[in-house]
Write a protein that holds these residues in place. Structure first.
Motif, PDB file in Angstrom:
ATOM      1  N   SER B 308     -28.916 -47.605 -62.340  1.00  0.00           N
ATOM      2  CA  SER B 308     -27.777 -48.480 -62.028  1.00  0.00           C
ATOM      3  C   SER B 308     -26.696 -47.692 -61.303  1.00  0.00           C
ATOM      4  O   SER B 308     -26.077 -48.191 -60.369  1.00  0.00           O
ATOM      5  CB  SER B 308     -27.205 -49.076 -63.315  1.00  0.00           C
ATOM      6  N   GLU B 311     -27.592 -47.223 -57.728  1.00  0.00           N
ATOM      7  CA  GLU B 311     -27.385 -48.452 -56.957  1.00  0.00           C
ATOM      8  C   GLU B 311     -25.901 -48.714 -56.741  1.00  0.00           C
ATOM      9  O   GLU B 311     -25.476 -49.103 -55.657  1.00  0.00           O
ATOM     10  CB  GLU B 311     -28.016 -49.645 -57.687  1.00  0.00           C
ATOM     11  N   TYR B 312     -25.115 -48.470 -57.786  1.00  0.00           N
ATOM     12  CA  TYR B 312     -23.678 -48.733 -57.702  1.00  0.00           C
ATOM     13  C   TYR B 312     -23.024 -47.850 -56.641  1.00  0.00           C
ATOM     14  O   TYR B 312     -22.248 -48.321 -55.809  1.00  0.00           O
ATOM     15  CB  TYR B 312     -23.040 -48.492 -59.065  1.00  0.00           C
ATOM     16  N   LEU B 315     -23.744 -49.044 -53.281  1.00  0.00           N
ATOM     17  CA  LEU B 315     -22.924 -50.201 -52.897  1.00  0.00           C
ATOM     18  C   LEU B 315     -21.557 -49.768 -52.376  1.00  0.00           C
ATOM     19  O   LEU B 315     -21.005 -50.375 -51.465  1.00  0.00           O
ATOM     20  CB  LEU B 315     -22.718 -51.136 -54.089  1.00  0.00           C
ATOM     21  N   PRO B 331     -21.597 -48.804 -63.940  1.00  0.00           N
ATOM     22  CA  PRO B 331     -22.367 -48.530 -65.152  1.00  0.00           C
ATOM     23  C   PRO B 331     -21.882 -47.279 -65.880  1.00  0.00           C
ATOM     24  O   PRO B 331     -22.345 -46.976 -66.971  1.00  0.00           O
ATOM     25  CB  PRO B 331     -23.798 -48.339 -64.628  1.00  0.00           C
TER      26      PRO B 331
END
Lengths: 123, 716
Positions: B308, B311-312, B315, B331
């Motif tokens: 996570s 991915e965060y 972003l 996260p």
């Protein structure tokens, strides 16, 4: 110029709640071009109404929000998508945003949070 | 310039982070921008550019002046040369005329003289014409005057030359006339030519001197402006170095004192070189520059969280994503750090915050500023708050439990439990040292605590149940040991105190509720509901105690209709009845096997009767079909306990012996029975009977039944 908004959520209560908030004077003129209760309908409506903004639930029947976002982002690259979902599954939300959404608001949300988030989305 | 851009980044970032933290409204601050400030560039270097411009202009000027003057000097040279030539040619011309006159006078053949006259004359004409032209261009009046004079004297000479050189064999007379004229003018012409040359030379020398001065001046100016450039450049370099140093020092100060772990990561998660000192405190393993942040994170968080986080962070570098709108998905908002070497220490919690830093152009996010904060204290505080809430919830629960229970049942429970624990305290103080006596005591305490736990559970007093359970576990462990020592009893004393503390909390609620109720009336109307409610509670208690002891008991009730319930009798019902019932189940009713052996039904019976016995006289009767009171066993026990001498006991009547069960600390049961041996309940009952002015009757047949009757009469 009014902005065109599509509201996607499988809950009638949430859809209406978001729709009611759109009269807030801080928001620019917003025309709600559609309310969709599932992913498939959302993609159809996005195709036909070409909204500027979409609020999108993630867990929905027929097609989940993640897939739905992927399709709409491919279809309408200019449309900005705000994911509105529960925080319990951050990983799904992160994936959904990576697929083409622009922001995230977690449920339950306050009126103020939703309005501020939409303003941020539109900025 | 020393690391200017990097310095700016950290400043901007730090300030924004601070700002964001204070206002709690970071929406506008999420995007940090690297500030390049291009227009300031020209302002800063304006003087330098000006100096360079001046230097350039001066150089060009000097070269131009130099060129013009050199051309003039070259011109001067040519004219001086012409003027010199004029003098020479005058001479040459005069000589040629003389030679020709000699040749003709001597009758010699004319050789080159005639041609020389013509040539020198032509050359002189040309040089003269050039000189006049250049003097006219230069507009030198003195020169023109001299040249005009020269021409005046030369013109006649030129005509003579023509006349003697244009014929093949000139007349002697013509030649001699020319000679006379030549001789007459020659000196004058020479003089004029000399004057002209001198005039030109003086002018040229003047011009050359001027050129030198101008050149020196120009070189001086150029050198000055060059020096200015050098000095200025050095100074501004030093100044900007100072500014950079100051900025760096400030950055270092900030980085050294900020209570956050600050560092930058790039798109690949690589850690940048600038970081706050606090980072080392937070990350014991440290995050060296160039390290992979996610890799370091991998050892601290679960795979899922790591994914996570990856991915965060991805972003955050995505230009499309509104950073302010994904903050809640971070996260790493709360990460529990579980380093192996920290086993046993309280858990450490870190919170990571991410702020994108935009590049100079609109090319999106250049880096992400990570700020890590140790939130262990905050987390601990939250836990404490939760505990406090939990406590207040249990306090509330306790109150509800007390209210739901029959006050008498609770009071009886408290009395017996407190007495039992008080006894433990006494015995702990008085115990004789030795593993044997320790073990006996622990066993006894265990039974008391176990019984307390069972009763508390039946009354839904969960805080007491929980505490008793904890204490029971401690005691259970001690019971298994055969080598108990004095210090092992410290835990027992503590446990007793803690359990008493929980009982005290219940007691304080009961007391406060009692204060509200007061003693407003001596008697109150009684309702069916009132009595039934009491009986239901009693039944519940009976069954709970029986179940706890592994006994089977049936409760029967016979309740006469009552019009009023005097307060005193109400107390007997509420406080005395539970005691009697408990006594019946614990001491009277035998275990299932014992009953079956004695030929009784497995299920024991406890019968409760409330009746009117004459005018205003009320009776409460509790009968069990248990083992009855064995006077013989009681006598032995009286002697064993050391309360009486053998002969004293022998002298006592059965009635007297049985009456001793109401004495404090006495028990009617065998030690074999785990829940007996407390000697508390009947003592409490005795006090209650005294206080209410009632009378107590006891009828018992060994192996058959025991009946207690509490009689209350208004006249008593």
């Amino acid at each position: 110029m009014t902005s065109r908004l599509l509201i996607v959520d499988d809950s009638n209560i949430i859809r209406n709640h978001i729709a009611r908030l759109m009269v807030d004077p801080r928001l620019p003129g917003i025309e709600i071009v559609g309310l969709a209760g599932d992913g498939r309908k959302a993609v159809e409506m996005a195709r036909s109404t070409r909204p500027d903004y979409i609020t999108m639930d993630l867990t929905m029947p027929h097609m989940n929000g993640e897939t739905c976002i992927g399709e709409i982002a491919g279809l309408l690259p200019e449309t900005r998508i705000l994911v509105v979902s529960a925080l319990s599954d951050k990983a799904t939300a992160l994936r959904a945003i990576a697929r083409g959404a622009h922001g995230f608001v977690h449920k339950p949300f306050s009126d103020e949070t939703m309005i501020q988030s939409l303003l941020e989305l539109m900025s | 310039m020393h690391g200017g851009a990097a310095t700016n980044v950290q400043h901007a970032c730090h300030l924004s982070v601070k700002h964001g933290a204070q206002t709690g409204c970071p929406d506008q601050l999420w995007g940090l921008r690297l500030d390049s400030n291009r227009s300031a560039f020209f302002g800063k270097y304006r003087a330098l550019l000006l100096a360079i411009g001046v230097f350039f202009l001066l150089t060009v000027g000097v070269f131009t002046v130099n060129y013009v003057l050199s051309v003039q000097l070259a011109n001067d040279g040519a004219r001086i040369k012409d003027s010199g030539a004029i003098r020479g040619l005058t001479q040459q011309h005069a000589k040629a005329v003389l030679s020709l006159s000699h040749e003709i006078a001597a009758g010699d053949p004319i050789q080159t003289s005639q041609a020389q006259i013509s040539e020198s004359s032509l050359a002189l004409e040309a040089a003269l014409a050039r000189s006049i032209a250049s003097a006219q261009v230069a507009q030198v009046a003195a020169e023109l005057a001299l040249l005009a004079k020269f021409e005046k004297f030369w013109r006649p000479m030129a005509e003579i030359s023509k006349s003697v050189s244009s014929v093949e064999q000139p007349d002697l007379a013509d030649v001699q006339a020319a000679l006379i004229k030549s001789n007459a003018n020659n000196v004058r012409l020479m003089q004029l030519a000399d004057d002209l040359t001198q005039l030109m030379e003086t002018a040229a020398a003047e011009r050359a001197k001027n050129l030198g001065t101008i050149q020196t001046l120009a070189i001086g100016l150029a050198l000055t402006s060059f020096l200015f450039i050098v000095v200025y450049t050095l100074r501004s370099l030093r100044r900007s170095d100072r500014v950079a140093d100051l900025a760096r020092a400030e950055t270092e100060q900030i980085m050294a004192t900020v209570r956050e772990g600050l560092f930058l990561i790039d798109r690949n998660g690589t850690v940048g070189s600038q970081r706050s000192k606090h980072l080392e405190t937070i990350f014991p393993g440290a995050l060296p520059p160039g390290a992979d942040f996610l890799q370091v994170l991998a050892s601290l968080v679960s795979d899922e969280t790591l994914e996570s986080a990856r991915e965060y962070i991805g972003l955050l570098f995505n230009k499309r994503v509104k950073v302010a709108l994904v903050k809640s998905l971070n996260p790493l908002q709360r990460v529990e750090i579980t380093a192996d070497e920290q086993q046993g220490k309280p858990a450490v919690y870190l919170s990571f915050d991410f702020h994108p830093v935009f590049g100079e152009q609109e090319d999106g996010v250049a880096a992400v500023l990570v700020s890590a904060v140790d939130i262990s204290q905050q987390v601990a505080l939250e836990r404490e708050l939760e505990l406090a809430e939990e406590r207040s919830r249990t306090g509330m629960g306790l109150l509800v439990s007390v209210l739901e229970n029959d006050p008498g049942v609770v009071a009886a429970f408290l009395a017996s439990a407190e007495a039992g624990l008080g006894e433990i305290n006494d015995e702990l103080r008085l115990i004789k040292p030795g593993p044997g006596s320790y073990n006996m005591l622990i066993n006894r305490i265990f039974r008391i605590v176990h019984a307390t736990k069972g009763e508390a559970a039946a009354l839904a007093l969960h805080t007491v149940t929980r505490q008793a359970h904890l204490f029971e576990e401690t005691l259970g462990n001690l019971r298994k040991r055969l080598d108990l020592r004095g210090e092992d009893l410290i835990g027992v004393a503590t446990g007793t105190g803690e359990l008493l503390e929980e009982l005290y909390k219940v007691r304080s609620i009961v007391d406060r509720l009692g204060a509200y109720a007061g003693d407003r009336m001596n008697a109150s109307p009684v309702t069916e509901e009132d009595i039934h409610h009491t009986m239901q509670r009693i039944q519940k208690l009976t069954l709970a105690v029986a179940a706890d002891l592994g006994k089977k008991v049936r409760v029967e009730t016979s309740l006469a209709p009552l019009d009023v319930l005097p307060d005193a009798f109400r107390r007997l019902l509420k406080e005395g009845l539970p005691q009697l019932v408990r006594n019946a189940v614990v001491h009277g009713i035998e275990s299932v096997s014992e009953r079956l052996q004695s030929g009784k039904k497995a299920e024991g019976s406890v019968r409760i009767e409330v009746r009117q016995a004459g005018a205003g006289v009320l009776e409460l009767e509790v009968t069990d079909d248990g083992r009855g009171i064995d006077a013989g066993a009681l006598r032995r026990k009286l002697v064993e306990s050391g309360r009486y001498q053998e002969h004293e006991v022998a002298a006592m009547t059965v009635r007297e012996v049985i009456a001793t069960i109401f004495q404090p600390g006495m028990s009617t049961a065998d030690e074999v029975n785990e829940h007996a041996g407390r000697g508390v309940g009947l003592d409490v009952l005795q006090s209650l009977v005294r206080e209410t002015g009632a009378r107590i009757k006891l009828i018992s047949t060994p192996s058959s039944f025991t009946r207690f009757i509490l009689q209350w009469s208004p006249t008593a």
